[in-house]
Design a protein around this motif. Structure first.
Motif, PDB file in Angstrom:
ATOM      1  N   GLY A   1       0.529  -1.275  -0.191  1.00 49.30           N
ATOM      2  CA  GLY A   1      -0.036  -0.144   0.149  1.00 49.30           C
ATOM      3  C   GLY A   1       0.746   1.112   0.093  1.00 49.30           C
ATOM      4  N   LEU A   2       2.406   1.080  -0.824  1.00 50.77           N
ATOM      5  CA  LEU A   2       2.621   2.013  -0.712  1.00 50.77           C
ATOM      6  C   LEU A   2       2.644   3.437  -1.847  1.00 50.77           C
ATOM      7  N   ASN A   3       3.269   4.173  -2.523  1.00 52.82           N
ATOM      8  CA  ASN A   3       3.389   5.037  -3.275  1.00 52.82           C
ATOM      9  C   ASN A   3       5.011   4.741  -4.081  1.00 52.82           C
ATOM     10  N   ASP A   4       4.706   4.951  -5.455  1.00 54.00           N
ATOM     11  CA  ASP A   4       6.005   4.970  -5.632  1.00 54.00           C
ATOM     12  C   ASP A   4       7.698   5.555  -5.173  1.00 54.00           C
ATOM     13  N   GLN A   5       7.020   6.703  -4.251  1.00 57.12           N
ATOM     14  CA  GLN A   5       8.031   7.430  -3.589  1.00 57.12           C
ATOM     15  C   GLN A   5       8.578   6.623  -2.618  1.00 57.12           C
ATOM     16  N   GLN A   6       7.746   5.993  -2.356  1.00 54.02           N
ATOM     17  CA  GLN A   6       7.670   5.282  -0.617  1.00 54.02           C
ATOM     18  C   GLN A   6       8.217   4.272  -0.449  1.00 54.02           C
ATOM     19  N   ALA A   7       8.250   3.539  -1.772  1.00 57.52           N
ATOM     20  CA  ALA A   7       8.536   1.351  -1.927  1.00 57.52           C
ATOM     21  C   ALA A   7      10.283   1.769  -2.323  1.00 57.52           C
ATOM     22  N   HIS A   8      10.645   2.149  -1.568  1.00 53.00           N
ATOM     23  CA  HIS A   8      12.107   1.636  -1.703  1.00 53.00           C
ATOM     24  C   HIS A   8      12.771   1.220  -0.659  1.00 53.00           C
ATOM     25  N   ILE A   9      13.434   0.269  -0.489  1.00 54.79           N
ATOM     26  CA  ILE A   9      14.207  -0.858   0.637  1.00 54.79           C
ATOM     27  C   ILE A   9      15.220  -0.371   1.352  1.00 54.79           C
ATOM     28  N   GLY A  10      15.754   1.578   0.850  1.00 56.35           N
ATOM     29  CA  GLY A  10      17.098   1.666   1.599  1.00 56.35           C
ATOM     30  C   GLY A  10      15.702   2.732   3.284  1.00 56.35           C
ATOM     31  N   MET A  11      14.697   3.288   2.206  1.00 53.92           N
ATOM     32  CA  MET A  11      13.717   3.868   3.240  1.00 53.92           C
ATOM     33  C   MET A  11      12.995   2.460   4.812  1.00 53.92           C
ATOM     34  N   PHE A  12      13.513   1.357   3.991  1.00 52.84           N
ATOM     35  CA  PHE A  12      12.109   0.231   5.071  1.00 52.84           C
ATOM     36  C   PHE A  12      12.686   0.320   6.561  1.00 52.84           C
ATOM     37  N   SER A  13      11.676  -0.033   7.321  1.00 53.51           N
ATOM     38  CA  SER A  13      12.031  -0.446   8.880  1.00 53.51           C
ATOM     39  C   SER A  13      12.675  -1.708   8.891  1.00 53.51           C
ATOM     40  N   ASP A  14      13.164  -2.299  10.009  1.00 55.66           N
ATOM     41  CA  ASP A  14      13.468  -3.716   9.642  1.00 55.66           C
ATOM     42  C   ASP A  14      12.528  -4.872   9.827  1.00 55.66           C
ATOM     43  N   GLY A  15      11.214  -3.946  10.096  1.00 56.85           N
ATOM     44  CA  GLY A  15      10.051  -4.861  10.236  1.00 56.85           C
ATOM     45  C   GLY A  15       9.498  -4.832   8.556  1.00 56.85           C
ATOM     46  N   MET A  16       9.423  -4.010   7.677  1.00 56.46           N
ATOM     47  CA  MET A  16       9.012  -3.390   6.479  1.00 56.46           C
ATOM     48  C   MET A  16      10.023  -4.439   6.311  1.00 56.46           C
ATOM     49  N   CYS A  17      11.378  -4.759   5.919  1.00 58.06           N
ATOM     50  CA  CYS A  17      11.800  -5.732   5.892  1.00 58.06           C
ATOM     51  C   CYS A  17      11.945  -6.948   6.043  1.00 58.06           C
ATOM     52  N   ASP A  18      11.157  -7.491   7.312  1.00 54.59           N
ATOM     53  CA  ASP A  18      11.069  -8.879   7.277  1.00 54.59           C
ATOM     54  C   ASP A  18       9.660  -9.332   6.266  1.00 54.59           C
TER      55      ASP A  18
END
Ligand SMILES: [Zn+2]
Length: 138
Positions: free
Chosen positions: A101-118
């Motif tokens: 449920g993210l847009n193309d500005q938000q869907a970058h793994i470099g911005m993701f937290s530990d939990g989101m990476c999981d």
């Protein structure tokens, strides 16, 4: 010189500064001409993030060793999905945006937290084509 973005370390709340990547990687091919945003408390605090080559904008949020490792695993999971389903890289990111449920500005793994990476890793291996020699649990 590119104007520096004001960035704070999310771990210790010190400022992060644009520094040559050789500061942490040493002088080698990997660091040549590259820049990172590095926590001003380094090496006591090990948080940094790569900067884009031309703009020197940070590629995401500062990450410590654990989170950097987790982000590498998340990238690997996306590549696994891409290859197993014969997708293009952009297709994988469109899929990821829809799943999270993210847009193309938000869907970058470099911005993701530990939990989101999981979550990315879990979703990717669930969506990937099963390996030939394994029985699918479903
Ligand atoms: Zn820090």
């Amino acid at each position: 010189m590119t104007k520096q973005k004001h960035i704070q370390c999310p771990y210790c709340h010190a400022n992060a500064s644009l520094r040559p990547a050789s500061t942490v990687y040493g002088c080698n091919r990997r660091s040549q001409g590259k820049y990172i945003y590095l926590c001003d408390r380094w090496p006591a605090c090990d948080a940094y993030v790569s900067a884009h080559d031309r703009t020197h904008r940070p590629m995401g949020t500062l990450a410590n060793g654990d989170l950097r490792h987790k982000r590498i695993l998340a990238h690997r999971a996306l590549e696994h999905l891409q290859q197993s389903r014969h997708m293009e890289k952009w297709e994988v990111y469109i899929w990821l945006q829809a799943k999270l449920g993210l847009n193309d500005q938000q869907a970058h793994i470099g911005m993701f937290s530990d939990g989101m990476c999981d979550e990315v890793i879990r979703l990717c291996y669930k969506a990937a084509a099963p390996l030939g020699n394994l029985h699918s649990a479903a």
